[in-house]
Design a protein around this motif. Structure first.
Motif, PDB file in Angstrom:
ATOM      1  N   HIS A 113       0.833  -1.202   0.000  1.00 14.11           N
ATOM      2  CA  HIS A 113       0.000   0.000   0.000  1.00 14.11           C
ATOM      3  C   HIS A 113       0.875   1.262   0.000  1.00 14.11           C
ATOM      4  N   VAL A 114       2.001   1.225   0.695  1.00 14.94           N
ATOM      5  CA  VAL A 114       2.934   2.351   0.655  1.00 14.94           C
ATOM      6  C   VAL A 114       3.470   2.517  -0.777  1.00 14.94           C
ATOM      7  N   CYS A 115       3.797   1.410  -1.422  1.00 13.24           N
ATOM      8  CA  CYS A 115       4.249   1.464  -2.820  1.00 13.24           C
ATOM      9  C   CYS A 115       3.165   2.055  -3.720  1.00 13.24           C
ATOM     10  N   ARG A 116       1.923   1.684  -3.468  1.00 15.19           N
ATOM     11  CA  ARG A 116       0.803   2.238  -4.231  1.00 15.19           C
ATOM     12  C   ARG A 116       0.771   3.756  -4.086  1.00 15.19           C
ATOM     13  N   SER A 117       0.929   4.216  -2.866  1.00 11.69           N
ATOM     14  CA  SER A 117       0.930   5.649  -2.607  1.00 11.69           C
ATOM     15  C   SER A 117       2.127   6.332  -3.282  1.00 11.69           C
ATOM     16  N   GLU A 118       3.283   5.698  -3.232  1.00 10.68           N
ATOM     17  CA  GLU A 118       4.480   6.250  -3.882  1.00 10.68           C
ATOM     18  C   GLU A 118       4.302   6.324  -5.399  1.00 10.68           C
ATOM     19  N   ALA A 119       3.635   5.332  -5.978  1.00 10.39           N
ATOM     20  CA  ALA A 119       3.379   5.364  -7.423  1.00 10.39           C
ATOM     21  C   ALA A 119       2.461   6.533  -7.766  1.00 10.39           C
ATOM     22  N   LYS A 120       1.460   6.783  -6.930  1.00  7.49           N
ATOM     23  CA  LYS A 120       0.569   7.919  -7.160  1.00  7.49           C
ATOM     24  C   LYS A 120       1.316   9.246  -7.027  1.00  7.49           C
ATOM     25  N   LYS A 121       2.192   9.350  -6.053  1.00  6.52           N
ATOM     26  CA  LYS A 121       3.000  10.570  -5.889  1.00  6.52           C
ATOM     27  C   LYS A 121       3.917  10.757  -7.097  1.00  6.52           C
ATOM     28  N   SER A 122       4.451   9.659  -7.608  1.00  5.82           N
ATOM     29  CA  SER A 122       5.307   9.730  -8.795  1.00  5.82           C
ATOM     30  C   SER A 122       4.507  10.192 -10.007  1.00  5.82           C
ATOM     31  N   TYR A 123       3.291   9.689 -10.131  1.00  5.47           N
ATOM     32  CA  TYR A 123       2.410  10.099 -11.229  1.00  5.47           C
ATOM     33  C   TYR A 123       2.171  11.609 -11.155  1.00  5.47           C
ATOM     34  N   ARG A 124       1.860  12.096  -9.974  1.00 10.40           N
ATOM     35  CA  ARG A 124       1.596  13.520  -9.784  1.00 10.40           C
ATOM     36  C   ARG A 124       2.842  14.357 -10.100  1.00 10.40           C
ATOM     37  N   ALA A 125       3.995  13.886  -9.659  1.00 11.03           N
ATOM     38  CA  ALA A 125       5.238  14.595  -9.966  1.00 11.03           C
ATOM     39  C   ALA A 125       5.488  14.599 -11.472  1.00 11.03           C
ATOM     40  N   LEU A 126       5.168  13.496 -12.138  1.00  5.83           N
ATOM     41  CA  LEU A 126       5.332  13.423 -13.596  1.00  5.83           C
ATOM     42  C   LEU A 126       4.391  14.409 -14.289  1.00  5.83           C
ATOM     43  N   HIS A 127       3.186  14.560 -13.766  1.00 15.23           N
ATOM     44  CA  HIS A 127       2.255  15.540 -14.319  1.00 15.23           C
ATOM     45  C   HIS A 127       2.867  16.948 -14.274  1.00 15.23           C
ATOM     46  N   LYS A 128       3.501  17.280 -13.169  1.00 19.79           N
ATOM     47  CA  LYS A 128       4.127  18.599 -13.054  1.00 19.79           C
ATOM     48  C   LYS A 128       5.273  18.743 -14.051  1.00 19.79           C
ATOM     49  N   VAL A 129       6.016  17.670 -14.264  1.00 21.73           N
ATOM     50  CA  VAL A 129       7.088  17.690 -15.274  1.00 21.73           C
ATOM     51  C   VAL A 129       6.481  17.945 -16.652  1.00 21.73           C
ATOM     52  N   SER A 130       5.342  17.320 -16.916  1.00 24.74           N
ATOM     53  CA  SER A 130       4.709  17.452 -18.238  1.00 24.74           C
ATOM     54  C   SER A 130       4.255  18.885 -18.519  1.00 24.74           C
ATOM     55  N   GLN A 131       4.152  19.697 -17.506  1.00 33.95           N
ATOM     56  CA  GLN A 131       3.824  21.102 -17.697  1.00 33.95           C
ATOM     57  C   GLN A 131       5.052  21.919 -18.083  1.00 33.95           C
ATOM     58  N   GLU A 132       6.218  21.323 -17.915  1.00 33.79           N
ATOM     59  CA  GLU A 132       7.477  21.995 -18.253  1.00 33.79           C
ATOM     60  C   GLU A 132       8.097  21.481 -19.556  1.00 33.79           C
ATOM     61  N   ARG A 133       7.830  20.224 -19.871  1.00 37.99           N
ATOM     62  CA  ARG A 133       8.445  19.598 -21.047  1.00 37.99           C
ATOM     63  C   ARG A 133       7.573  18.443 -21.514  1.00 37.99           C
ATOM     64  N   PRO A 134       7.776  17.983 -22.744  1.00 39.41           N
ATOM     65  CA  PRO A 134       6.998  16.833 -23.225  1.00 39.41           C
ATOM     66  C   PRO A 134       7.353  15.556 -22.437  1.00 39.41           C
ATOM     67  N   VAL A 135       6.322  14.784 -22.141  1.00 42.12           N
ATOM     68  CA  VAL A 135       6.487  13.510 -21.434  1.00 42.12           C
ATOM     69  C   VAL A 135       5.707  12.453 -22.206  1.00 42.12           C
ATOM     70  N   ASP A 136       6.349  11.325 -22.441  1.00 42.31           N
ATOM     71  CA  ASP A 136       5.698  10.226 -23.155  1.00 42.31           C
ATOM     72  C   ASP A 136       4.495   9.722 -22.356  1.00 42.31           C
ATOM     73  N   GLU A 137       3.353   9.630 -22.994  1.00 43.47           N
ATOM     74  CA  GLU A 137       2.112   9.195 -22.350  1.00 43.47           C
ATOM     75  C   GLU A 137       2.236   7.779 -21.777  1.00 43.47           C
ATOM     76  N   LEU A 138       3.124   6.984 -22.324  1.00 41.13           N
ATOM     77  CA  LEU A 138       3.341   5.630 -21.819  1.00 41.13           C
ATOM     78  C   LEU A 138       3.757   5.650 -20.344  1.00 41.13           C
ATOM     79  N   LEU A 139       4.509   6.651 -19.942  1.00 41.28           N
ATOM     80  CA  LEU A 139       4.931   6.741 -18.536  1.00 41.28           C
ATOM     81  C   LEU A 139       3.732   6.958 -17.614  1.00 41.28           C
ATOM     82  N   PHE A 140       2.783   7.794 -18.039  1.00 38.33           N
ATOM     83  CA  PHE A 140       1.567   7.993 -17.245  1.00 38.33           C
ATOM     84  C   PHE A 140       0.758   6.701 -17.152  1.00 38.33           C
TER      85      PHE A 140
END
Length: 176
Positions: A113-140
């Motif tokens: 469950h902690v890993c699940r939460s960390e994956a969600k935090k990573s997703y959110r951090a990736l979203h913020k990156v996508s506002q600065e530069r292109p990010v491959d949708e496969l990562l999301f």
């Protein structure tokens, strides 16, 4: 013996002072990878062989998530298909997935469950990156599915150990 000093000794990560959100994403995915290792240690003690094999394959993929924005894309459609198969295999083992469960149970399940939460935090951090530069949708896609896979793995580990899930009834949403 003479002590040599280098700036590298005082830096835990060469990009720490960057202003980009990418650094936050990389730190998040590093944390995710570390937490997978922690879950692996517990699952080995609990003798959860099937889930251990999955996490052993997932852990390096989490580090590949880390470098796939700054460096070369290292997550593939085959990786996503494999993760999809894992999800499908576990989701068919229960018929009560409409419930929201409290994150609890065995040590291994709690860490999943902690890993699940960390994956969600990573997703959110990736979203913020996508506002600065292109990010491959496969990562999301991979990170979103990864969070869901950690959830079904946690439920399976509890089930394997005879631990009942505790349904959470929200007072904020639904019928209350």
């Amino acid at each position: 013996m003479t002590k040599t000093t280098s700036k590298a000794r005082y830096s835990c990560y060469p990009f720490m002072r960057e202003k980009s959100c990418l650094v936050d994403y990389e730190i998040r995915t590093d944390s995710l990878t570390t937490r997978i290792g922690e879950a692996l240690a517990s699952l080995r003690i609990e003798k959860q062989c099937e889930e251990i094999a999955i996490l052993e394959r997932l852990q390096p993929l989490a580090y590949h998530l880390n470098g796939s924005v700054r460096g070369r894309m290292a997550i593939t459609e085959q990786d996503l298909a494999w993760l999809d198969d894992i999800y499908d295999r576990y989701i068919t083992r229960r018929d009560d997935w409409k419930n929201f469960y409290l994150p609890q149970g065995t040590q291994g399940a709690a860490l999943l469950h902690v890993c699940r939460s960390e994956a969600k935090k990573s997703y959110r951090a990736l979203h913020k990156v996508s506002q600065e530069r292109p990010v491959d949708e496969l990562l999301f896609s991979f990170l979103g599915l990864l969070a869901n896979v950690f959830f079904v793995l946690a439920v399976a580990v509890n089930q394997n150990q005879g631990i009942e899930e505790i349904v959470f009834h929200s007072k904020s949403y639904g019928k209350g």
